[in-house]
Design a protein around this motif. Structure first.
Motif, PDB file in Angstrom:
ATOM      1  N   UNK A 130      -6.655  -1.004  -7.441  1.00 36.03           N
ATOM      2  CA  UNK A 130      -6.209  -0.763  -6.080  1.00 36.03           C
ATOM      3  C   UNK A 130      -4.751  -0.297  -6.086  1.00 36.03           C
ATOM      4  N   UNK A 131      -4.486   0.899  -5.477  1.00 37.37           N
ATOM      5  CA  UNK A 131      -3.106   1.379  -5.458  1.00 37.37           C
ATOM      6  C   UNK A 131      -2.232   0.494  -4.580  1.00 37.37           C
ATOM      7  N   UNK A 132      -0.972   0.409  -4.924  1.00 38.03           N
ATOM      8  CA  UNK A 132      -0.054  -0.446  -4.169  1.00 38.03           C
ATOM      9  C   UNK A 132       0.515   0.275  -2.960  1.00 38.03           C
ATOM     10  N   UNK A 133       0.347   1.590  -2.887  1.00 28.63           N
ATOM     11  CA  UNK A 133       0.845   2.331  -1.734  1.00 28.63           C
ATOM     12  C   UNK A 133      -0.112   3.472  -1.410  1.00 28.63           C
ATOM     13  N   UNK A 134       0.030   3.974  -0.170  1.00 27.49           N
ATOM     14  CA  UNK A 134      -0.835   5.067   0.265  1.00 27.49           C
ATOM     15  C   UNK A 134      -0.535   6.321  -0.549  1.00 27.49           C
ATOM     16  N   UNK A 135      -1.592   7.112  -0.814  1.00 28.83           N
ATOM     17  CA  UNK A 135      -1.470   8.363  -1.561  1.00 28.83           C
ATOM     18  C   UNK A 135      -1.855   9.533  -0.667  1.00 28.83           C
ATOM     19  N   UNK A 136      -1.099  10.585  -0.731  1.00 29.19           N
ATOM     20  CA  UNK A 136      -1.385  11.790   0.046  1.00 29.19           C
ATOM     21  C   UNK A 136      -2.423  12.618  -0.720  1.00 29.19           C
ATOM     22  N   UNK A 137      -3.635  12.725  -0.170  1.00 34.04           N
ATOM     23  CA  UNK A 137      -4.713  13.425  -0.860  1.00 34.04           C
ATOM     24  C   UNK A 137      -5.315  14.508   0.029  1.00 34.04           C
ATOM     25  N   UNK A 138      -5.837  15.532  -0.599  1.00 35.92           N
ATOM     26  CA  UNK A 138      -6.613  16.543   0.113  1.00 35.92           C
ATOM     27  C   UNK A 138      -8.049  16.051   0.214  1.00 35.92           C
TER      28      UNK A 138
ATOM     29  N   UNK B 223      -7.273   2.934  -1.420  1.00 31.49           N
ATOM     30  CA  UNK B 223      -8.525   2.422  -1.990  1.00 31.49           C
ATOM     31  C   UNK B 223      -8.479   0.905  -1.951  1.00 31.49           C
ATOM     32  N   UNK B 224      -9.487   0.266  -1.288  1.00 32.50           N
ATOM     33  CA  UNK B 224      -9.436  -1.189  -1.107  1.00 32.50           C
ATOM     34  C   UNK B 224     -10.351  -1.939  -2.071  1.00 32.50           C
ATOM     35  N   UNK B 225     -10.840  -1.268  -3.105  1.00 39.19           N
ATOM     36  CA  UNK B 225     -11.759  -1.896  -4.044  1.00 39.19           C
ATOM     37  C   UNK B 225     -13.212  -1.636  -3.720  1.00 39.19           C
TER      38      UNK B 225
ATOM     39  N   UNK C  28     -10.080   4.436   2.460  1.00 41.35           N
ATOM     40  CA  UNK C  28      -9.849   4.286   3.901  1.00 41.35           C
ATOM     41  C   UNK C  28      -8.564   5.017   4.270  1.00 41.35           C
ATOM     42  N   UNK C  29      -8.489   5.383   5.532  1.00 43.41           N
ATOM     43  CA  UNK C  29      -7.294   6.059   6.027  1.00 43.41           C
ATOM     44  C   UNK C  29      -7.622   6.871   7.261  1.00 43.41           C
TER      45      UNK C  29
END
Length: 603
Positions: free
Chosen positions: A3-11, A115-117, A121-122
């Motif tokens: 699980x990432x610790x921060x939001x990621x900017x994705x296409x 990613x929450x596991x 989401x977003x």
């Protein structure tokens, strides 16, 4: 994935198959569409220099969520990906029937995701799904002749598409979107012309062969094959006999598709025409092309070379060369003594003890197992023998071109284990029914063991042991004085035994709290052969089995010699002994996976 610790900017790319649940799409069509959708996506992404396997994806049944790898240039989606999707879709649709062709709605957005596991989401993902469901886009797409409805979020359009004239921003139309709690604006582009829209039957350029009925070719799979090529193929295949017709057609279709009735299929051309109605498999090879390859091998010589040349020309156009090469490497030979199986499952309906479910699996190719489910219906217990007769006659209609021996196996639960299947007959409608035991190797199988995976390892061990050493002394007779002091499950735990002769027919339910149950102990121990007789005494039964197992190969010939005992005029025992012998011949290499409920139609 951590699980990432921060939001990621994705296409973000969201894909949906238009009309996935349309009434004219059958289950094989929907499976082909799902496989095709992922094949198209992987091809289009690869040709856009994006490895699909490095993307983050979530399956949505009739679509998918795709997050491009970090660092991927956003313009790739609006630039190369659109065109490559259109090309990949055109190639896919070219080898599929109309019911399995694909049109895609594709939405794009970008923004922060987490990613929450369990999944991604977003708000940017939510927005991508909302604009994908825009009613205006759905209506415009339904009225168009395009393969792709490309829907861009307002943010993605303003940041990526509008500033770049090379991305054709003028081809996008603004649309209002109001879906659930989302209200906003998106931009729609309809892209990619269809390969063929409702293709009409077309005539061949050549004259039909003398006295040969004129045959039209109307299927979308063949719609782009040049007329002159079809005319040449028509000349080659008309009146050409197909060796091993049923096996060849079954292998052409693959194990997931039951062999259809072959009424009217009299030569190679009519077989080719029949197969043209079926979709290509995951490898992209239409069954009609697979049939031609098999036919060329079977007929050989100049005719075979001519067919191979025709396939080569079409393979180049369809880009099927590598797939055909792989298919050649994995082809199956026809056995020296091929044998077919019809498995019929009967199971009581829990809510109504007077009814049961009948399902069957018909093997059309002796090298392919498991076959596809052939049918399922709910019937009355009192009519079981007659409905089984219907299934057998239907099967014989499909097998009519086969020159092979066959088995009929009944997959039964404990509650129906004593159905007198060994006494059943076929062709009741004639008024002169024939016992099944005369025409088939007849046996039963255990539904409980088929479903109990925790019994399968021991089952495989005993079966393999029997094939290595099939000697008759590995048959244990229940009640033998040498074993009176030992419970049956302890006796059968000895790996020496591969078969059991029960002292009496099993009860429909094991006795609770009683002595170890013979049938359950045999199934748990993995014994593949279990025998009993409804009324024969021990001495008569041993006399019969001594004869049945007298062949050099012992157990291996048991099904054949049991059938022979019913038909040979001179045998050293009374005929009724062979007629009523119940044989459970349970092969763990031929199982049906029953991990989902079967939904019958009522009769």
């Amino acid at each position: 994935m951590a699980q990432p610790t921060q939001a990621l900017d994705r296409t973000i790319v969201v894909v949906d198959v238009a009309g996935f649940t349309a009434p004219d799409r059958q289950l094989p069509d929907r499976l082909a569409v799902r496989q095709g959708m992922y094949g198209v996506l992987k091809t289009a992404f690869a040709e856009s220099d994006v490895d699909f396997d490095t993307c983050s994806t979530e399956d949505r049944g009739d679509g998918a969520l795709v997050l491009l790898p970090l660092g991927t240039t956003r313009s790739v989606v609006a630039d190369r990906l659109q065109d490559r999707l259109a090309v990949a879709l055109r190639r896919y649709n070219y080898t599929r029937t109309q019911q399995a062709q694909i049109r895609l709605r594709v939405s794009v957005n970008s923004g922060d995701v987490l990613y929450d596991g369990n999944g991604w989401v977003g708000e940017a993902i939510d927005s991508a799904f909302r604009i994908l469901d825009a009613q205006t886009a759905k209506e415009a797409f339904a009225e168009s002749d395009r393969m792709i409805a490309f829907i861009s979020s307002q943010r993605f359009f303003e940041d990526v598409i509008a500033p770049d004239p090379g991305l054709f921003p003028e081809l996008y139309s603004p649309i209002a979107v109001s879906v659930k709690t989302f209200t906003g604006k998106a931009y729609l582009r309809l892209h990619g012309e269809l390969t063929a829209s409702n293709p009409k039957p077309r005539e061949l350029d050549s004259e039909p062969v003398k006295e040969q009925p004129f045959i039209e070719v109307s299927d979308a799979v063949l719609d782009l094959v040049p007329h002159k090529d079809l005319a040449e193929l028509h000349r080659q295949l008309t009146r050409m006999a197909v060796p091993q017709m049923a096996v060849t057609l079954s292998r052409s279709l693959g194990p997931a598709i039951p062999l259809p009735p072959l009424d009217g299929v009299t030569d190679a051309w009519s077989a080719f025409q029949l197969l043209a109605d079926f979709n290509a498999g995951p490898d992209g090879i239409p069954p009609a092309v697979t049939f031609l390859r098999l036919l060329a091998e079977l007929v050989g010589g100049e005719p075979g070379n001519a067919i191979t040349g025709w396939i080569g020309g079409q393979a180049r156009q369809l880009r099927l060369g590598p797939a055909l090469g792989q298919q050649l490497q994995t082809r199956l030979p026809v056995q020296e003594r091929p044998h077919l199986h019809l498995m019929i499952m009967l199971e009581p309906v829990s809510a109504d003890p007077t009814r049961c479910t009948l399902a069957f699996w018909r093997q059309d190719d002796p090298e392919v197992w498991p076959p596809a489910l052939g049918g399922i219906r709910e019937i009355g217990i009192d009519e079981v023998e007659y409905r089984v007769d219907d299934v057998i006659l239907e099967t014989e209609g499909v097998w009519s071109g086969q020159s092979m021996s066959a088995s009929v196996e009944f997959l039964l639960p404990r509650t129906l284990i004593n159905l007198p299947v060994q006494r059943w007959a076929k062709e009741h409608v004639t008024g002169q029914p024939q016992p099944l035991r005369y025409g088939y190797r007849l046996g039963i199988r255990s539904l409980e063991r088929m479903r109990s995976k925790h019994w399968h390892r021991a089952w495989h061990v005993r079966w393999d042991s029997m094939l290595k050493d099939p000697s008759a002394d590995r048959l244990h007779y229940s009640g033998h004085t040498d074993f009176e002091e030992h419970p049956i499950d302890a006796v059968l735990s000895d790996d020496h035994w591969v078969g059991l002769v029960m002292a009496e027919p099993p009860s429909s339910q094991p006795e609770q709290g009683g002595a170890p149950d013979e049938l359950t102990s045999a199934l748990r121990s993995g014994l593949p052969v279990i025998l009993w007789h409804p009324d024969a005494g021990p001495e008569n039964l041993r006399e019969l089995l001594d004869w049945v197992l007298a062949a050099e190969t012992g157990f291996i010939e048991l099904p054949d010699r049991r059938k022979l005992a019913n038909t040979r005029p001179a045998v050293p025992f009374k005929k009724y002994l062979a007629h009523d012998l119940v044989v459970m011949w349970d092969d763990p290499k031929r199982i049906i996976v029953l991990d989902q409920p079967l939904i019958p139609t009522q009769q």
